[in-house]
Design a protein around this motif. Structure first.
Motif, PDB file in Angstrom:
ATOM      1  N   TYR A  37       0.837  -1.203   0.000  1.00 45.49           N
ATOM      2  CA  TYR A  37       0.000   0.000   0.000  1.00 45.49           C
ATOM      3  C   TYR A  37       0.874   1.256   0.000  1.00 45.49           C
ATOM      4  N   LEU A  38       0.412   2.272  -0.687  1.00 44.44           N
ATOM      5  CA  LEU A  38       0.905   3.630  -0.509  1.00 44.44           C
ATOM      6  C   LEU A  38       0.013   4.266   0.545  1.00 44.44           C
ATOM      7  N   VAL A  39       0.615   4.861   1.592  1.00 41.32           N
ATOM      8  CA  VAL A  39      -0.189   5.279   2.741  1.00 41.32           C
ATOM      9  C   VAL A  39       0.123   6.721   3.139  1.00 41.32           C
ATOM     10  N   GLY A  40      -0.779   7.260   3.950  1.00 38.75           N
ATOM     11  CA  GLY A  40      -0.555   8.537   4.630  1.00 38.75           C
ATOM     12  C   GLY A  40      -0.426   9.728   3.705  1.00 38.75           C
ATOM     13  N   GLY A  41       0.595  10.555   4.026  1.00 40.48           N
ATOM     14  CA  GLY A  41       0.773  11.806   3.313  1.00 40.48           C
ATOM     15  C   GLY A  41       1.041  11.636   1.832  1.00 40.48           C
ATOM     16  N   ALA A  42       1.654  10.517   1.448  1.00 39.14           N
ATOM     17  CA  ALA A  42       1.922  10.302   0.030  1.00 39.14           C
ATOM     18  C   ALA A  42       0.623  10.215  -0.764  1.00 39.14           C
ATOM     19  N   ARG A 139      -4.431   4.546  13.919  1.00 40.98           N
ATOM     20  CA  ARG A 139      -3.437   5.157  14.801  1.00 40.98           C
ATOM     21  C   ARG A 139      -2.910   6.480  14.253  1.00 40.98           C
ATOM     22  N   ARG A 140      -3.264   6.824  13.018  1.00 40.46           N
ATOM     23  CA  ARG A 140      -2.716   8.021  12.384  1.00 40.46           C
ATOM     24  C   ARG A 140      -3.440   9.267  12.879  1.00 40.46           C
ATOM     25  N   ASP A 141      -2.757  10.416  12.781  1.00 41.09           N
ATOM     26  CA  ASP A 141      -3.228  11.615  13.469  1.00 41.09           C
ATOM     27  C   ASP A 141      -4.522  12.188  12.905  1.00 41.09           C
ATOM     28  N   PHE A 142      -4.578  12.428  11.585  1.00 37.29           N
ATOM     29  CA  PHE A 142      -5.716  13.111  10.986  1.00 37.29           C
ATOM     30  C   PHE A 142      -6.319  12.255   9.881  1.00 37.29           C
ATOM     31  N   THR A 143      -7.592  12.486   9.630  1.00 40.17           N
ATOM     32  CA  THR A 143      -8.283  11.675   8.625  1.00 40.17           C
ATOM     33  C   THR A 143      -7.625  11.784   7.259  1.00 40.17           C
ATOM     34  N   VAL A 144      -7.061  12.957   6.943  1.00 37.78           N
ATOM     35  CA  VAL A 144      -6.448  13.131   5.625  1.00 37.78           C
ATOM     36  C   VAL A 144      -5.147  12.347   5.508  1.00 37.78           C
ATOM     37  N   ASN A 145      -4.645  11.832   6.631  1.00 38.43           N
ATOM     38  CA  ASN A 145      -3.467  10.964   6.610  1.00 38.43           C
ATOM     39  C   ASN A 145      -3.838   9.505   6.784  1.00 38.43           C
ATOM     40  N   ALA A 146      -5.078   9.221   7.140  1.00 37.02           N
ATOM     41  CA  ALA A 146      -5.536   7.837   7.349  1.00 37.02           C
ATOM     42  C   ALA A 146      -6.082   7.286   6.042  1.00 37.02           C
ATOM     43  N   LEU A 147      -5.228   7.303   5.033  1.00 33.06           N
ATOM     44  CA  LEU A 147      -5.596   6.867   3.683  1.00 33.06           C
ATOM     45  C   LEU A 147      -4.571   5.855   3.208  1.00 33.06           C
ATOM     46  N   ALA A 148      -5.033   4.881   2.430  1.00 36.95           N
ATOM     47  CA  ALA A 148      -4.117   3.878   1.883  1.00 36.95           C
ATOM     48  C   ALA A 148      -4.577   3.485   0.482  1.00 36.95           C
ATOM     49  N   LEU A 149      -3.655   3.562  -0.454  1.00 39.51           N
ATOM     50  CA  LEU A 149      -3.933   3.144  -1.833  1.00 39.51           C
ATOM     51  C   LEU A 149      -3.287   1.788  -2.060  1.00 39.51           C
ATOM     52  N   ARG A 150      -4.112   0.781  -2.341  1.00 42.14           N
ATOM     53  CA  ARG A 150      -3.574  -0.567  -2.534  1.00 42.14           C
ATOM     54  C   ARG A 150      -2.933  -0.662  -3.916  1.00 42.14           C
ATOM     55  N   LEU A 151      -1.629  -1.005  -3.910  1.00 44.37           N
ATOM     56  CA  LEU A 151      -0.866  -1.080  -5.150  1.00 44.37           C
ATOM     57  C   LEU A 151      -0.793  -2.489  -5.714  1.00 44.37           C
ATOM     58  N   THR A 154      -1.503  -6.670  -8.183  1.00 42.93           N
ATOM     59  CA  THR A 154      -1.674  -5.780  -9.322  1.00 42.93           C
ATOM     60  C   THR A 154      -3.129  -5.693  -9.739  1.00 42.93           C
ATOM     61  N   GLY A 155      -3.528  -4.445  -9.999  1.00 46.66           N
ATOM     62  CA  GLY A 155      -4.883  -4.231 -10.512  1.00 46.66           C
ATOM     63  C   GLY A 155      -5.878  -3.837  -9.451  1.00 46.66           C
ATOM     64  N   THR A 156      -5.514  -3.936  -8.170  1.00 49.36           N
ATOM     65  CA  THR A 156      -6.454  -3.548  -7.107  1.00 49.36           C
ATOM     66  C   THR A 156      -6.015  -2.202  -6.530  1.00 49.36           C
ATOM     67  N   ASP A 157      -6.251  -1.146  -7.303  1.00 49.70           N
ATOM     68  CA  ASP A 157      -5.775   0.181  -6.907  1.00 49.70           C
ATOM     69  C   ASP A 157      -6.869   0.952  -6.180  1.00 49.70           C
ATOM     70  N   ASP A 158      -7.564   0.277  -5.242  1.00 49.43           N
ATOM     71  CA  ASP A 158      -8.641   0.921  -4.500  1.00 49.43           C
ATOM     72  C   ASP A 158      -8.087   1.716  -3.325  1.00 49.43           C
ATOM     73  N   LEU A 159      -8.843   2.726  -2.930  1.00 53.47           N
ATOM     74  CA  LEU A 159      -8.451   3.588  -1.827  1.00 53.47           C
ATOM     75  C   LEU A 159      -9.171   3.150  -0.555  1.00 53.47           C
ATOM     76  N   ALA A 160      -8.396   2.858   0.493  1.00 53.90           N
ATOM     77  CA  ALA A 160      -8.977   2.591   1.806  1.00 53.90           C
ATOM     78  C   ALA A 160      -9.093   3.927   2.538  1.00 53.90           C
ATOM     79  N   ASP A 161     -10.311   4.261   2.946  1.00 53.32           N
ATOM     80  CA  ASP A 161     -10.584   5.584   3.539  1.00 53.32           C
ATOM     81  C   ASP A 161     -11.605   5.426   4.659  1.00 53.32           C
TER      82      ASP A 161
END
Length: 500
Positions: A37-42, A139-151, A154-161
């Motif tokens: 996953y790509l997570v947080g501020g990225a 555990r992350r500080d703010f909702t805008v950082n509590a995000l994860a993009l599944r990489l 392959t092919g499941t590029d959904d956003l966990a929010d």
């Protein structure tokens, strides 16, 4: 309690194809059961259209413990090195395609088995690739950082929010993940991080603001070096004045900069100022934000009148009380340096910001070419930031004409155009050796160089070798300097000293 996310939100235009290095990494992990996953501020930054160089990655595997996952990655990614770092908070470092990537494991605060409470006085951490992704995001500080993009797979590029961070981004809102009081209590630095996000255009909500107001004194517990790093990031935001206003609102600004309490709400009793000193400082920073000024200049805007609290005197005039702040620039420069040292700022910032505060009145007083040149020599490489600060300060006064402000800036730049920045006697077109060949005794070279420097700054001669030689030979120095002529039998070897 973690809110349920319904259907995952797919970020428009954000897929694995945007990350070639990660695409190759996912190819190597295909069929291994790993999830990357790509997570947080990225993720947050990319949703806002900002592409940075940092990639915050998280790897999980629903069936493997940390050691087994490390072994799997070492086999799959060979010959690329894989190193495990940390015990409770686990990170796997992978050198892939020539760069080191940090793959964090899902983590949550460690809980006491009997009470279910967080163990210890601060959050101990449990890292395990088998933990649900939502545990890590919680555990992350703010909702805008509590995000994860599944990489991958392959092919499941959904956003966990799970906390609605994307909706908060779209609304320009900053909320804590879960309880704001709990998130800030876990690390009081998050209060300053909230101000940094406010400087990027997000507005902290009422719950976060209330929690920040209650916990603001705890900023004093945070290591100064951590505070300084966040302080710099705040002033790098496009709306740094908004972050500062929020810090002032919750009572945190005086914890960071104690001298702020001396000017907070201080009336100026001056016809040129409608605002209190504190409001004026924030108005100047807002003006510098609007101008797109450098972060250093915005900091100078915050500090430039910080010395008024210690220098205000009041006298009764025809229109009532009138305030004076004699010497506030010198007092403010010292308070600025003290405040920065308290935050463990680097010496360059301490020196430059102290200098800008000390000089901030000078552009308005530079009414002659000579005064402008002296100012340029005193400011050196800080001349442009100083002139930006001057403009923002004047625009925050009552009844100022922007055209006149611009004209003064242009006048100073034009008067100093032929001077190298940081001009001093070391920059003279005549060196000490040159002066010795002209017949000056060694003890006279220093005084003559200082005198020539004054003449250049006064505009009486350009900084050119021929012009300076003519100046020395001309009537200007007759009677003030006797140059030893080679072979002069009457010379005692001591030339007269200049008396400019």
């Amino acid at each position: 309690m973690i809110p349920d996310s319904s259907l995952p939100v797919r970020p428009a235009g954000l897929t694995l194809a945007d990350f070639p290095t990660l695409r190759e990494l996912c190819g190597a992990l295909e069929g291994s059961g790993c999830e990357l996953y790509l997570v947080g501020g990225a993720v947050r930054d990319r949703l806002r259209g900002v592409v940075g160089s940092d990639l915050d990655l998280l790897v999980r595997h629903p069936q493997l413990d940390p050691d087994a996952l490390e072994d799997l990655l070492r086999r799959r990614l060979a010959p690329a090195p894989v190193l495990g770092v940390g015990a409770s908070f686990r990170v796997l470092k992978v050198k892939w395609a020539g760069e080191w990537l940090d793959l964090a494991l899902p983590s949550r605060a460690a809980l006491d088995a009997a009470t279910g409470a967080v163990t210890g006085t601060g959050p101990g951490w449990l890292s395990d690739p088998r933990l649900p992704l939502t545990d890590d995001l919680a555990r992350r500080d703010f909702t805008v950082n509590a995000l994860a993009l599944r990489l991958c797979p392959t092919g499941t590029d959904d956003l966990a929010d799970p906390f609605g961070g994307r909706a908060d981004l779209e609304a320009g809102r900053l909320r804590a993940s879960g309880s704001a009081a709990e998130r800030l209590a876990e690390d009081p630095l998050r209060l300053l991080r909230a101000a940094r996000f406010a400087a990027q255009g997000l507005t902290p909500d009422a719950e976060l603001t209330a929690a920040a107001r209650a916990l603001a004194p705890r900023l004093a517990e945070v290591a100064p070096e951590r505070l300084w790093r966040e302080w710099l990031k705040l002033f790098a935001g496009p709306h740094s004045a908004q972050g500062l206003r929020w810090l002032a609102e919750v009572g945190a600004l005086g914890v960071l900069v104690p001298a702020w309490t001396e000017v907070d709400g201080l009336t100026q009793h001056n016809p040129h100022h409608r605002e209190t000193v504190s409001d004026h400082l924030l108005t100047v920073v807002a003006e510098l934000d609007r101008m797109g000024a450098a972060p250093l200049t915005r900091q100078a805007g915050f500090f430039h009148d910080i010395g008024k609290g210690r220098t205000r005197t009041l006298e009764q005039g025809p229109q009532g009380l009138h305030g004076h702040f004699y010497g506030h620039e010198r007092v403010g420069a010292e308070l600025t340096r003290q405040s920065l040292r308290r935050l463990r700022a680097d010496s360059q910032h301490v020196r430059d910001l102290g200098r800008l505060v000390e000089l901030h009145m000078r552009p308005g007083q530079a009414g002659s070419p000579a005064a402008a040149r002296r100012l340029a020599a005193a400011a050196g490489d800080l001349l442009d930031p100083l002139l930006d600060l001057y403009a923002a300060d004047r625009l925050a006064h009552v009844g100022e004409d922007p055209a006149q402000i611009q004209a003064r800036q242009d006048f100073i730049r034009a008067a100093a155009a032929d001077l190298p920045r940081t001009f001093s006697q070391h920059d003279l077109a005549l060196s000490g050796h040159d002066l010795r060949t002209l017949g000056l005794a060694p003890q006279d070279i220093g005084p003559v160089k200082r005198w020539l420097t004054e003449q250049v700054l006064e505009g009486r001669a350009p900084n050119e070798s021929a012009a300076l030689r003519d100046l020395l030979a001309g009537d200007l120095l007759k009677g003030d300097l006797r140059v030893q002529q080679p072979g002069d039998p009457s010379s005692d070897g001591h030339g007269g000293r200049p008396n400019p």
